[in-house]
Design an enzyme around this catalytic site. Structure first.
Site, PDB file in Angstrom:
ATOM      1  N   TYR A 163       0.842  -1.130  -0.011  1.00 44.58           N
ATOM      2  CA  TYR A 163      -0.061  -0.007   0.044  1.00 44.58           C
ATOM      3  C   TYR A 163       0.828   1.470   0.021  1.00 44.58           C
ATOM      4  CZ  TYR A 163      -3.711   2.922   2.122  1.00 44.58           C
ATOM      5  OH  TYR A 163      -4.530   4.206   2.242  1.00 44.58           O
ATOM      6  N   LYS A 167       0.871   3.975  -2.746  1.00 43.72           N
ATOM      7  CA  LYS A 167       0.400   5.356  -2.416  1.00 43.72           C
ATOM      8  C   LYS A 167       1.506   6.510  -2.793  1.00 43.72           C
ATOM      9  CE  LYS A 167      -3.804   5.318  -1.069  1.00 43.72           C
ATOM     10  NZ  LYS A 167      -4.658   5.706  -1.922  1.00 43.72           N
TER      11      LYS A 167
HETATM   12  P1  NAI Z   1     -13.391   2.874   2.132  1.00 41.19           P
HETATM   13  O1  NAI Z   1     -13.155   1.203   1.762  1.00 41.19           O
HETATM   14  O2  NAI Z   1     -14.634   3.350   2.497  1.00 41.19           O
HETATM   15  O3  NAI Z   1     -13.663   3.632   0.289  1.00 41.19           O
HETATM   16  C1  NAI Z   1     -12.740   2.966  -0.789  1.00 41.19           C
HETATM   17  C2  NAI Z   1     -13.760   2.655  -1.719  1.00 41.19           C
HETATM   18  O4  NAI Z   1     -13.118   2.357  -3.109  1.00 41.19           O
HETATM   19  C3  NAI Z   1     -15.000   1.589  -1.401  1.00 41.19           C
HETATM   20  O5  NAI Z   1     -16.069   2.192  -1.329  1.00 41.19           O
HETATM   21  C4  NAI Z   1     -14.440   0.607  -2.475  1.00 41.19           C
HETATM   22  O6  NAI Z   1     -15.868  -0.048  -2.851  1.00 41.19           O
HETATM   23  C5  NAI Z   1     -13.892   1.281  -3.616  1.00 41.19           C
HETATM   24  N1  NAI Z   1     -13.226   0.567  -4.563  1.00 41.19           N
HETATM   25  C6  NAI Z   1     -12.325  -0.626  -4.111  1.00 41.19           C
HETATM   26  N2  NAI Z   1     -11.598  -1.140  -5.183  1.00 41.19           N
HETATM   27  C7  NAI Z   1     -12.210  -0.495  -6.246  1.00 41.19           C
HETATM   28  C8  NAI Z   1     -11.832  -0.605  -7.682  1.00 41.19           C
HETATM   29  N3  NAI Z   1     -11.119  -1.515  -8.103  1.00 41.19           N
HETATM   30  N4  NAI Z   1     -12.699   0.319  -8.582  1.00 41.19           N
HETATM   31  C9  NAI Z   1     -13.665   1.082  -7.967  1.00 41.19           C
HETATM   32  N5  NAI Z   1     -13.755   1.277  -6.484  1.00 41.19           N
HETATM   33  C10 NAI Z   1     -13.054   0.518  -5.819  1.00 41.19           C
HETATM   34  O7  NAI Z   1     -12.179   3.679   2.452  1.00 41.19           O
HETATM   35  P2  NAI Z   1     -11.797   5.215   2.546  1.00 41.19           P
HETATM   36  O8  NAI Z   1     -11.263   5.395   4.006  1.00 41.19           O
HETATM   37  O9  NAI Z   1     -12.931   6.255   2.197  1.00 41.19           O
HETATM   38  O10 NAI Z   1     -10.705   5.324   1.489  1.00 41.19           O
HETATM   39  C11 NAI Z   1     -10.688   6.431   0.430  1.00 41.19           C
HETATM   40  C12 NAI Z   1      -9.272   6.242  -0.206  1.00 41.19           C
HETATM   41  O11 NAI Z   1      -8.499   7.365   1.144  1.00 41.19           O
HETATM   42  C13 NAI Z   1      -8.421   5.299  -0.372  1.00 41.19           C
HETATM   43  O12 NAI Z   1      -7.671   5.616  -1.477  1.00 41.19           O
HETATM   44  C14 NAI Z   1      -7.670   4.929   0.858  1.00 41.19           C
HETATM   45  O13 NAI Z   1      -6.464   4.264   0.681  1.00 41.19           O
HETATM   46  C15 NAI Z   1      -7.201   6.375   1.310  1.00 41.19           C
HETATM   47  N6  NAI Z   1      -6.848   6.690   2.584  1.00 41.19           N
HETATM   48  C16 NAI Z   1      -7.722   6.686   3.592  1.00 41.19           C
HETATM   49  C17 NAI Z   1      -7.106   6.812   5.012  1.00 41.19           C
HETATM   50  C18 NAI Z   1      -8.217   7.006   5.961  1.00 41.19           C
HETATM   51  O14 NAI Z   1      -7.984   7.256   7.165  1.00 41.19           O
HETATM   52  N7  NAI Z   1      -9.526   6.508   5.945  1.00 41.19           N
HETATM   53  C19 NAI Z   1      -5.778   7.035   5.226  1.00 41.19           C
HETATM   54  C20 NAI Z   1      -5.299   7.245   4.010  1.00 41.19           C
HETATM   55  C21 NAI Z   1      -5.608   7.064   2.709  1.00 41.19           C
END
Ligand code: NAI
Length: 304
Positions: A163, A167
């Protein structure tokens, strides 16, 4: 600030941060493509429900949106996500690359499948969707791209070598897009968010999760996506109502005469390693815990 006449794509917008970004953009007039594969946190499975639900929320609030269920992990997925925007709304102005998964495992135990899918969703995903959107933005001489990195990428994090690498790759992509997009009015920035979502629900204390609502990250997306913001190539740490620019800095360095050897490097290693920071204002962040700690301190959060 509004996005009237603008079309936005938010990937992974079926929940968490992406949903919040999509709702904010739509509430101020953007027509939004809500993309989500609808799978689980580790990238397995798929379904249309997550994206459909967010589209319904947007429409119920008086906004305009269409759902797309393709995976960002494939070139064809990227093309079809952008095609959804063109078919439904005729253009694409704003792209938020947000989709993500986790397959945490220590480096020693990592299997190829744990590396491949994480790289494909995050890093390749950023390429796939942006590559398809780029010609439209170039032609329109306008674009706002916001990618999503992580403190894990910027600082490293145990169990997340896959990851972290994906990233930080997005940071490199963003900075080059910023350079190549400049003459076409396309900006590219990258955020390192911290927020309560299904991704973090089991790794942070509930008291902290309470203040880290995704809605506290989206205003930065809203600003970076606005016409008035021409900032580009920048990285921001954001969470809970705290936003700070993160910069890659270089020390003043040391110099050597031709023919110098490793011993000379050793002799000047302190000088090489020193990074004098400006007037005591900027400081190093060592790790995701410290990134989160800065948010906690800035917000004055105390734990009982
Ligand atoms: P989340 O799991 O709620 O959201 C990620 C979304 O991406 C999900 O709804 C999932 O279904 C969708 N997804 C996954 N694979 C996919 C694909 N191949 N094609 C289309 N959609 C896909 O998690 P969150 O926290 O909202 O994450 C959003 C972004 O923020 C991610 O890139 C995550 O790595 C990043 N992030 C989040 C942090 C946090 O504290 N929540 C910290 C650092 C980064």
């Amino acid at each position: 600030m509004d996005y009237d006449g603008r079309v936005a794509i938010v990937t992974g917008a079926g929940g968490g941060l992406g949903r919040s970004h999509a709702l904010l953009l739509a509430s101020r007039g953007a027509k939004v493509v809500v993309n989500d594969l609808g799978g689980s946190r580790d990238g397995s499975g798929a379904g249309s429900e997550m994206a459909d639900q967010v589209v319904q929320e947007i429409v119920a609030a008086g906004g305009e949106a269409v759902a797309n269920y393709d995976s960002v992990a494939e070139w064809e997925g990227g093309e079809s996500i952008v095609q959804s925007a063109i078919d439904a709304f005729g253009r694409v102005d704003i792209l938020v690359n947000n989709a993500g998964i986790l397959r945490d495992v220590s480096f020693a135990k990592m299997e190829p499948a744990q590396l491949d899918l994480v790289l494909k969703v995050h890093l390749y995903g950023g390429f796939h969707v942006t590559k398809a959107a780029w010609p439209h933005m170039r032609e329109a001489n306008y674009g706002r791209i916001i990618n999503t990195t992580s403190g894990s990428g910027l600082y490293g994090n145990f169990g997340q070598s896959n990851y972290s690498a994906a990233k930080l790759g997005l940071v490199g992509l963003t900075r080059t897009l910023a350079i190549e997009g400049q003459k076409y009015g396309i900006t590219a920035n990258v955020i390192a968010p911290i927020a309560a979502s299904r991704m973090t629900e089991d790794v942070m204390p509930p008291q902290l999760l309470e203040v880290l609502e995704p809605e506290n990250v989206s205003p930065l997306i809203g600003y970076l996506a606005s016409e008035g913001c021409t900032e580009t190539g920048k990285i921001y740490s954001v969470g809970g109502g705290y936003i700070a620019r993160v910069a890659i800095v270089e020390g003043t360095g040391a110099t050597f005469e031709d023919g110098f050897g490793p011993e000379d490097v050793a002799a000047k290693f302190d000088e090489i390693s020193t990074v004098p920071l400006g007037e005591g204002n900027a400081e190093f962040t060592n790790g995701v815990m410290e990134q989160t700690g800065k948010i906690v301190t800035a917000l004055g959060i105390t734990f009982d």
